[in-house]
Design an enzyme around this catalytic site. Structure first.
Site, PDB file in Angstrom:
ATOM      1  N   THR A  77       0.899  -1.171  -0.034  1.00  0.00           N
ATOM      2  CA  THR A  77      -0.010  -0.119   0.060  1.00  0.00           C
ATOM      3  C   THR A  77       0.781   1.225   0.078  1.00  0.00           C
ATOM      4  O   THR A  77       1.590   1.439   0.850  1.00  0.00           O
ATOM      5  CB  THR A  77      -1.096   0.036   1.376  1.00  0.00           C
ATOM      6  OG1 THR A  77      -1.666  -1.179   1.126  1.00  0.00           O
ATOM      7  CG2 THR A  77      -1.718   1.043   1.359  1.00  0.00           C
ATOM      8  N   PHE A 108     -19.656  -3.906   7.991  1.00  0.00           N
ATOM      9  CA  PHE A 108     -18.859  -3.048   8.688  1.00  0.00           C
ATOM     10  C   PHE A 108     -19.786  -2.009   9.409  1.00  0.00           C
ATOM     11  O   PHE A 108     -19.497  -0.869   9.412  1.00  0.00           O
ATOM     12  CB  PHE A 108     -17.663  -2.386   7.430  1.00  0.00           C
ATOM     13  CG  PHE A 108     -16.525  -3.259   7.312  1.00  0.00           C
ATOM     14  CD1 PHE A 108     -16.644  -4.461   6.822  1.00  0.00           C
ATOM     15  CD2 PHE A 108     -15.402  -3.011   8.060  1.00  0.00           C
ATOM     16  CE1 PHE A 108     -15.605  -5.315   6.680  1.00  0.00           C
ATOM     17  CE2 PHE A 108     -14.319  -3.680   8.010  1.00  0.00           C
ATOM     18  CZ  PHE A 108     -14.445  -4.854   7.342  1.00  0.00           C
ATOM     19  N   GLY A 140      -8.628  -1.577  14.600  1.00  0.00           N
ATOM     20  CA  GLY A 140      -7.286  -1.645  14.722  1.00  0.00           C
ATOM     21  C   GLY A 140      -6.555  -2.227  13.583  1.00  0.00           C
ATOM     22  O   GLY A 140      -7.432  -2.375  12.584  1.00  0.00           O
ATOM     23  N   CYS A 166      -3.853  -2.308   8.785  1.00  0.00           N
ATOM     24  CA  CYS A 166      -4.191  -1.352   7.507  1.00  0.00           C
ATOM     25  C   CYS A 166      -4.837  -0.313   8.078  1.00  0.00           C
ATOM     26  O   CYS A 166      -4.438   0.858   7.702  1.00  0.00           O
ATOM     27  CB  CYS A 166      -5.042  -2.474   6.801  1.00  0.00           C
ATOM     28  SG  CYS A 166      -4.152  -3.681   5.912  1.00  0.00           S
TER      29      CYS A 166
HETATM   30  C1  UDX Z   1      -8.901  -4.496   6.353  1.00  0.00           C
HETATM   31  C2  UDX Z   1      -9.527  -4.523   5.382  1.00  0.00           C
HETATM   32  O1  UDX Z   1     -10.828  -5.152   5.456  1.00  0.00           O
HETATM   33  C3  UDX Z   1      -8.769  -5.058   3.812  1.00  0.00           C
HETATM   34  O2  UDX Z   1      -9.595  -5.099   2.738  1.00  0.00           O
HETATM   35  C4  UDX Z   1      -7.502  -4.203   3.536  1.00  0.00           C
HETATM   36  O3  UDX Z   1      -6.791  -4.863   2.721  1.00  0.00           O
HETATM   37  C5  UDX Z   1      -6.832  -4.380   4.935  1.00  0.00           C
HETATM   38  O4  UDX Z   1      -7.623  -3.820   6.150  1.00  0.00           O
HETATM   39  P1  UDX Z   1      -7.897  -6.358   8.121  1.00  0.00           P
HETATM   40  O5  UDX Z   1      -7.074  -5.256   9.059  1.00  0.00           O
HETATM   41  O6  UDX Z   1      -7.550  -7.837   8.143  1.00  0.00           O
HETATM   42  O7  UDX Z   1      -8.403  -5.825   6.767  1.00  0.00           O
HETATM   43  O8  UDX Z   1      -9.326  -6.545   9.108  1.00  0.00           O
HETATM   44  P2  UDX Z   1     -10.818  -6.162   8.928  1.00  0.00           P
HETATM   45  O9  UDX Z   1     -11.561  -7.512   9.262  1.00  0.00           O
HETATM   46  O10 UDX Z   1     -11.339  -5.194   8.063  1.00  0.00           O
HETATM   47  O11 UDX Z   1     -11.162  -5.436  10.580  1.00  0.00           O
HETATM   48  C6  UDX Z   1     -10.405  -4.332  10.685  1.00  0.00           C
HETATM   49  C7  UDX Z   1     -10.740  -3.850  12.244  1.00  0.00           C
HETATM   50  O12 UDX Z   1     -12.065  -3.305  12.300  1.00  0.00           O
HETATM   51  C8  UDX Z   1     -10.854  -4.768  13.382  1.00  0.00           C
HETATM   52  O13 UDX Z   1     -10.320  -4.176  14.400  1.00  0.00           O
HETATM   53  C9  UDX Z   1     -12.334  -5.138  13.593  1.00  0.00           C
HETATM   54  O14 UDX Z   1     -12.629  -5.633  14.778  1.00  0.00           O
HETATM   55  C10 UDX Z   1     -13.090  -3.789  13.165  1.00  0.00           C
HETATM   56  N1  UDX Z   1     -14.384  -3.946  12.613  1.00  0.00           N
HETATM   57  C11 UDX Z   1     -14.676  -4.602  11.587  1.00  0.00           C
HETATM   58  C12 UDX Z   1     -15.427  -3.554  13.479  1.00  0.00           C
HETATM   59  O15 UDX Z   1     -15.121  -2.642  14.616  1.00  0.00           O
HETATM   60  N2  UDX Z   1     -16.606  -3.383  13.111  1.00  0.00           N
HETATM   61  C13 UDX Z   1     -16.887  -3.819  11.890  1.00  0.00           C
HETATM   62  O16 UDX Z   1     -18.120  -3.930  11.677  1.00  0.00           O
HETATM   63  C14 UDX Z   1     -15.925  -4.323  11.185  1.00  0.00           C
END
Ligand code: UDX
Length: 431
Positions: free
Chosen positions: A124, A250, A258, A261
């Site tokens: 990225t 989401f 956290g 990414c």
């Molecule tokens: C994310 C993106 O989804 C992905 O497309 C990108 O390439 C990298 O970043 P990731 O960091 O692996 O992926 O995790 P993700 O499942 O998206 O969750 C990110 C954070 O958001 C987590 O801390 C999760 O607990 C939180 N989250 C997610 C929420 O609090 N609420 C939600 O509805 C979804």
């Protein structure tokens, strides 16, 4: 998986993205060598072990071992390759911009590799990196080597299926030949391929992550307003998400996002905008809401306990989300630091976080089970929505606590049931 034309690919970086990219490209039939600068990592991989936890990755690496090798030697990796994939990390600098030094170092190591057909960046990177990379390749005499941006959209815990069955494959290239070369590498992938200019591809990645983070911060802000007004954010999110223009994903309110990414990429996009003189107001608010969300959890627990000084608090779950051992920018780290600063003792449990995860948190006790973590605690905070936490014998757990305060930072449990068990139970945005 059948493939018409097998290419020789060198993947630089054996982290989450590089390993998944390498293994999946091998699965698609290509001949892949993955190069990293960390000797321990490469020797682990050469001995058939996987240095990270990612479901399905180990099996894929073993299955494709004929077409997938690992090396420390950049020259050796490049000499045999037609295409170089750059999958090194781009951590934040102290100014919050993305640190591209590892990307530049890979490109520098390509000097003399005029035999390459293309260099593809998956890391990225800020918008504009492609133009700088092109100029560097030209300076190195690699005018004939194509350049493409092929950002990843994989989420940890489902990275392999996100690669092989993605919502889309984004390819940014300045010439049609390079674009079709990269597209052809993805033959066998079950997802739409979208070809565009390089800056748009770079921005597509940043914008996707920013919008996902915005959805979460948005629902977290709504949750705070629900708390003040008596609405239930779970019902609100369900009703909102049924609007096809908005979608159900989401919108899970919680203790904040956290990971490797969202925090880094939202900050990098903010700095990228700020560097151009534009003040990204919405993005700044998205980040601010997320920072506050973690602190709100601590102040609510503090309100219930009166003081945190001398209290013992159990953190249930440490990783930034379930299904991973990744602790990068995990909410638990902020909570632990705040609790320790307030004079509390911290006990914690997590099924996958590595032992070194809690090392920076002085006087924190890592426990083998949820019940052990809750023993003698004045409060427990459910930080990561591990499915195991649904199965805890909560009545027994409450009996082990000094005071039965439970803050469910992921809205995992049923409020009425937990209150019936005698907990002083709080969650996010639910009455
Ligand atoms: C994310 C993106 O989804 C992905 O497309 C990108 O390439 C990298 O970043 P990731 O960091 O692996 O992926 O995790 P993700 O499942 O998206 O969750 C990110 C954070 O958001 C987590 O801390 C999760 O607990 C939180 N989250 C997610 C929420 O609090 N609420 C939600 O509805 C979804």
């Amino acid at each position: 998986m059948a493939h018409t034309l097998s290419r020789k690919i060198a993947v630089f970086g054996a982290g989450y993205i590089g390993l998944v990219t390498g293994a999946c490209l091998a699965e698609l039939g290509h001949d892949v060598v993955v190069r990293d600068i960390q000797p321990e990592r490469i020797s682990l991989l050469q001995s058939g072990q996987i240095p990270i936890y990612e479901p399905g990755l180990g099996d894929l690496i073993i299955k494709n071992k004929e077409r997938l090798t690992f090396t420390l030697n950049a020259d050796e990796a490049v000499a045999r390759a037609e295409i170089v994939y750059v999958c090194v990390d781009t951590p934040p600098t102290s100014a919050g911009d993305a640190d591209l030094s590892r990307v530049w170092s890979v490109l520098h190591s390509l000097e003399g590799a005029a035999h390459l057909a293309a260099v593809v960046v998956k890391s990225t990177v800020p918008v504009g990196t492609g133009a700088r990379a092109r100029a560097l390749l030209d300076d190195l005499g690699l005018h004939g080597v194509g350049y493409a941006s092929n950002p990843e959209f994989t989420a940890e815990g489902r990275a392999v299926s996100d690669f092989l069955s993605p919502d889309r494959v984004v390819i940014g290239a300045s010439d049609a030949e390079t674009a079709s070369l990269v597209e052809e590498l993805h033959r066998g992938v079950d997802g739409e391929v979208v070809v565009m200019d390089i800056p748009s591809a770079e921005m597509a990645k940043m914008a996707s992550n920013a919008l996902l983070a915005t959805k979460i911060s948005f629902i977290n802000e709504i949750a705070s307003i629900c708390e003040a007004t008596g609405a239930d954010v779970g019902n609100v999110a369900r009703a909102v998400g049924l609007d096809h223009r908005l979608g159900p994903h989401f919108l899970q309110a919680g203790i904040g996002w956290g990971g490797s990414c969202f925090p880094k990429d939202s900050e990098a996009l903010k700095q990228l905008a700020s560097n151009t003189g534009y003040h990204p107001q919405l993005l700044s608010a998205v980040i601010e809401v997320n920072n506050l969300q973690k602190r709100r959890a601590i102040s609510k627990v503090k309100d219930l306990l009166g003081t945190l000084e001398g209290a013992t608090v159990a953190l249930l779950g440490l990783t930034f989300k379930p299904g991973t051992d990744d602790m990068r920018e995990a909410t638990s780290a902020v909570l632990a630091a705040r609790l320790l600063a307030e004079g509390a003792a911290v006990r914690c449990w997590d099924p996958l976080a590595r032992p070194e995860a809690v090392e920076p948190w002085a006087s924190t006790t890592r426990c083998e089970s949820v019940l052990e973590a809750m023993t003698g605690a004045d409060a427990a905070i459910l930080v990561t929505d591990w499915p195991q936490l649904r199965e805890v014998p909560w009545e027994e757990a409450r009996g082990l606590m000094r005071r039965p305060v439970l803050y469910d930072g992921r809205n995992l449990l049923d409020p009425a049931a937990m209150r019936d068990l005698g907990f002083r139970y709080l969650s996010v945005g639910r009455p």
